[in-house]
Design a protein around this motif. Structure first.
Motif, PDB file in Angstrom:
ATOM      1  N   GLU A 155      -8.998   5.300  -2.252  1.00  0.00           N
ATOM      2  CA  GLU A 155      -9.843   4.362  -1.520  1.00  0.00           C
ATOM      3  C   GLU A 155     -10.193   3.147  -2.374  1.00  0.00           C
ATOM      4  N   GLY A 156     -10.416   3.350  -3.657  1.00  0.00           N
ATOM      5  CA  GLY A 156     -10.738   2.225  -4.529  1.00  0.00           C
ATOM      6  C   GLY A 156      -9.608   1.209  -4.599  1.00  0.00           C
ATOM      7  N   ASP A 157      -8.369   1.696  -4.728  1.00  0.00           N
ATOM      8  CA  ASP A 157      -7.216   0.785  -4.761  1.00  0.00           C
ATOM      9  C   ASP A 157      -7.040   0.068  -3.424  1.00  0.00           C
ATOM     10  N   ILE A 158      -7.310   0.777  -2.339  1.00  0.00           N
ATOM     11  CA  ILE A 158      -7.174   0.148  -1.018  1.00  0.00           C
ATOM     12  C   ILE A 158      -8.157  -1.005  -0.879  1.00  0.00           C
ATOM     13  N   MET A 200      -2.527   6.382  -1.488  1.00  0.00           N
ATOM     14  CA  MET A 200      -3.333   5.502  -2.344  1.00  0.00           C
ATOM     15  C   MET A 200      -4.815   5.832  -2.206  1.00  0.00           C
ATOM     16  N   THR A 224      -9.545  -2.720  -3.243  1.00  0.00           N
ATOM     17  CA  THR A 224      -9.172  -3.806  -4.162  1.00  0.00           C
ATOM     18  C   THR A 224      -8.095  -4.693  -3.559  1.00  0.00           C
ATOM     19  N   ARG A 225      -7.104  -4.102  -2.936  1.00  0.00           N
ATOM     20  CA  ARG A 225      -6.017  -4.897  -2.355  1.00  0.00           C
ATOM     21  C   ARG A 225      -6.463  -5.612  -1.078  1.00  0.00           C
ATOM     22  N   PHE A 262       0.850  -1.178   0.000  1.00  0.00           N
ATOM     23  CA  PHE A 262       0.000   0.000   0.000  1.00  0.00           C
ATOM     24  C   PHE A 262       0.891   1.235   0.000  1.00  0.00           C
ATOM     25  N   GLN A 278      -8.069  -8.657  -2.305  1.00  0.00           N
ATOM     26  CA  GLN A 278      -7.024  -9.605  -2.706  1.00  0.00           C
ATOM     27  C   GLN A 278      -6.465 -10.331  -1.493  1.00  0.00           C
TER      28      GLN A 278
END
Length: 362
Positions: free
Chosen positions: A183-186, A181, A188-189, A177, A192
Motif C-alpha cells: 500500500e505504501g508503494d501504491i 505491491m 507513492t506512485r 504497478f 507521483q
C-alpha cells in the motif's frame, strides 16, 4: 660524339687542369672555386626568397577583422525578417500601429488604422526616430507599422516561442504497478502521477504488469486498475471512447490531465447509497473517537493502566510517522495487543457496563 668529347677534354685540360681520365694535372684557381660557390649560394638564397614571396602572394589571406568582424559579417549575411524604410517600394500603405508621440507614454505603440502614401508614412516614422516596418506585403494596400524594427523582431520572436510552447507535444509519462505491491508503494506512485497531472494536457499511462503466473489473475488486476482509476479521478480523466482499461499483455489505463467529473459523481452517488458519507453532526465537526483515545479518557487509578496508555500513545505516534492513516492505526497488530491489555486492566477498575463498551470498541 667522340669528336665532341675529345674537344671537351682538351678544353678542360687547358682551363682547369683536369684530365677526363681521372688524373689531376694542375691545381685549379682558388678564385674560380670561390666564385662558383658564391653563385651557388646566391641561387639557393634567391630560390627561398622567391618561394616565400610566391606563397604569401598566391595563398588566400586570413581575415584580420577578428571575432567582431566575423559577427558583423554574419549579421550582414543574415536575411532581415522585415522590409523596412526605403526598401518598401509600394505607392501607399495602411498603418495599423505606430509609436506614440506623447512624451508621457514613453514610446508606447498605439493601434491606428489609416492609409497614406509610402513617402508620408516614411517621413512620419523618421519624425518619431523609428522605422517603417512592413508586416504584410500581400494585403491591399500593404500593412505597415511605425516602430523600431528591433522591437518588431523581438515581438515576433516571442510570439513564435509562445506558439512553439503551445504546440509542443508532451512526452507520455508511465507509472507501473504490480498486483502484489504494498500500500505504501501504491500511494507513492499515485502521488507521483498527481505531480504529472499538474502539467496541462499531460498524458499518463498506468500499467499493471503481469509476469509469469500473475497472468492467471487478470480479473484481480482489472479490479485493481479500477481502484487506481477511482483514486486518481480528481486529477486525470479518460478522453477516449469505450472501456478505458485495456488488456495488452499487461493491463493499461491511459488518462489525461483534468478531473473525471462523471466518475467523481458516480463515486459520490455510490457512497450515498452505501451510507458512507458523513452525517450532519460529523460534517459540523464531530468526529468518531479513536479506540485508544476512548480507553485513555476512561478514569484510571492504576499505574499499570497508565503505563499501557503511554505505550499506546507512543505506538500511535510511530505508526503515524510511518505513514499510516488514523483510521488504520486500530487495525495494526501491536495496537490490538495493547488494546486487549487495556481492556483487561479496565475490567478490574470500571463498572461492567463500561467494560462491555470498551470491549466492543476494541
Amino acid at each position: 660524339f667522340f669528336a665532341y668529347f675529345a674537344e671537351l677534354r682538351v678544353a678542360l685540360r687547358g682551363r682547369f687542369g683536369v684530365d677526363m681520365g681521372g688524373r689531376r694535372r694542375t691545381r685549379p684557381s682558388s678564385g674560380l672555386i670561390a666564385a662558383i660557390l658564391a653563385v651557388a649560394g646566391a641561387l639557393v638564397v634567391a630560390r627561398g626568397f622567391v618561394g616565400s614571396f610566391w606563397n604569401s602572394w598566391a595563398a588566400p589571406q586570413p581575415s584580420r577583422t577578428g571575432r567582431l568582424g566575423t559577427l558583423v559579417a554574419r549579421q550582414a549575411a543574415k536575411p532581415q525578417g522585415y522590409v523596412t524604410n526605403e526598401a518598401i517600394k509600394c505607392l501607399e500603405v495602411r498603418i495599423i500601429a505606430e509609436v506614440s508621440d506623447d512624451p508621457k507614454k514613453q514610446g508606447a505603440v498605439e493601434e491606428v488604422n489609416y492609409v497614406m502614401s509610402t513617402q508620408d508614412a516614411l517621413r512620419r516614422a523618421q519624425d518619431r526616430g523609428v522605422d517603417l516596418v512592413m508586416v504584410n506585403e500581400a494585403a491591399d494596400p500593404p500593412i505597415v507599422k511605425i516602430m523600431s524594427v528591433s522591437k518588431a523582431n523581438y515581438e515576433e520572436k516571442r510570439r513564435l516561442q509562445a506558439k512553439a510552447v503551445d504546440d509542443k507535444v508532451l512526452r507520455k509519462k508511465i507509472v507501473k504497478f504490480g498486483i502484489a505491491m504494498g500500500e505504501g508503494d501504491i500511494q507513492t506512485r499515485l502521488r507521483q502521477a498527481e505531480g504529472f497531472f499538474a502539467t496541462p494536457k499531460q498524458e499518463v499511462d498506468f500499467i499493471v504488469t503481469l509476469k509469469g503466473r500473475q497472468k492467471a489473475f487478470v480479473a484481480q488486476g482489472m479490479k485493481f486498475m479500477g481502484r487506481l482509476r477511482e483514486e486518481i479521478a480528481a486529477f486525470g480523466h479518460y478522453s477516449g471512447q469505450g472501456n478505458p482499461i485495456q488488456l495488452k499483455g499487461d493491463i493499461v489505463l491511459s488518462l489525461v490531465s483534468g478531473p473525471d467529473k462523471a466518475l467523481l459523481k458516480e463515486i459520490v452517488a455510490r457512497a450515498e447509497e452505501e451510507g458512507m458519507l458523513p452525517g450532519p453532526d460529523e460534517q459540523a465537526g464531530e468526529k468518531e473517537e479513536d479506540p485508544a483515545k476512548k480507553v485513555k479518557e476512561a478514569k484510571s487509578t492504576s499505574p499499570e493502566l497508565e503505563a499501557v496508555e503511554a505505550e499506546m500513545a507512543e505506538v500511535r505516534q510511530e505508526l503515524l510517522d510511518a505513514g499510516f492513516k488514523p483510521g488504520q492505526i486500530g487495525t495494526q497488530p501491536e495496537m490490538k495487543e495493547l488494546l486487549k491489555k487495556a481492556v483487561a486492566i479496565r475490567k478490574k477498575l470500571a463498572p461492567p457496563a463500561e467494560v462491555a463498551e470498551v470491549a466492543d470498541v476494541a
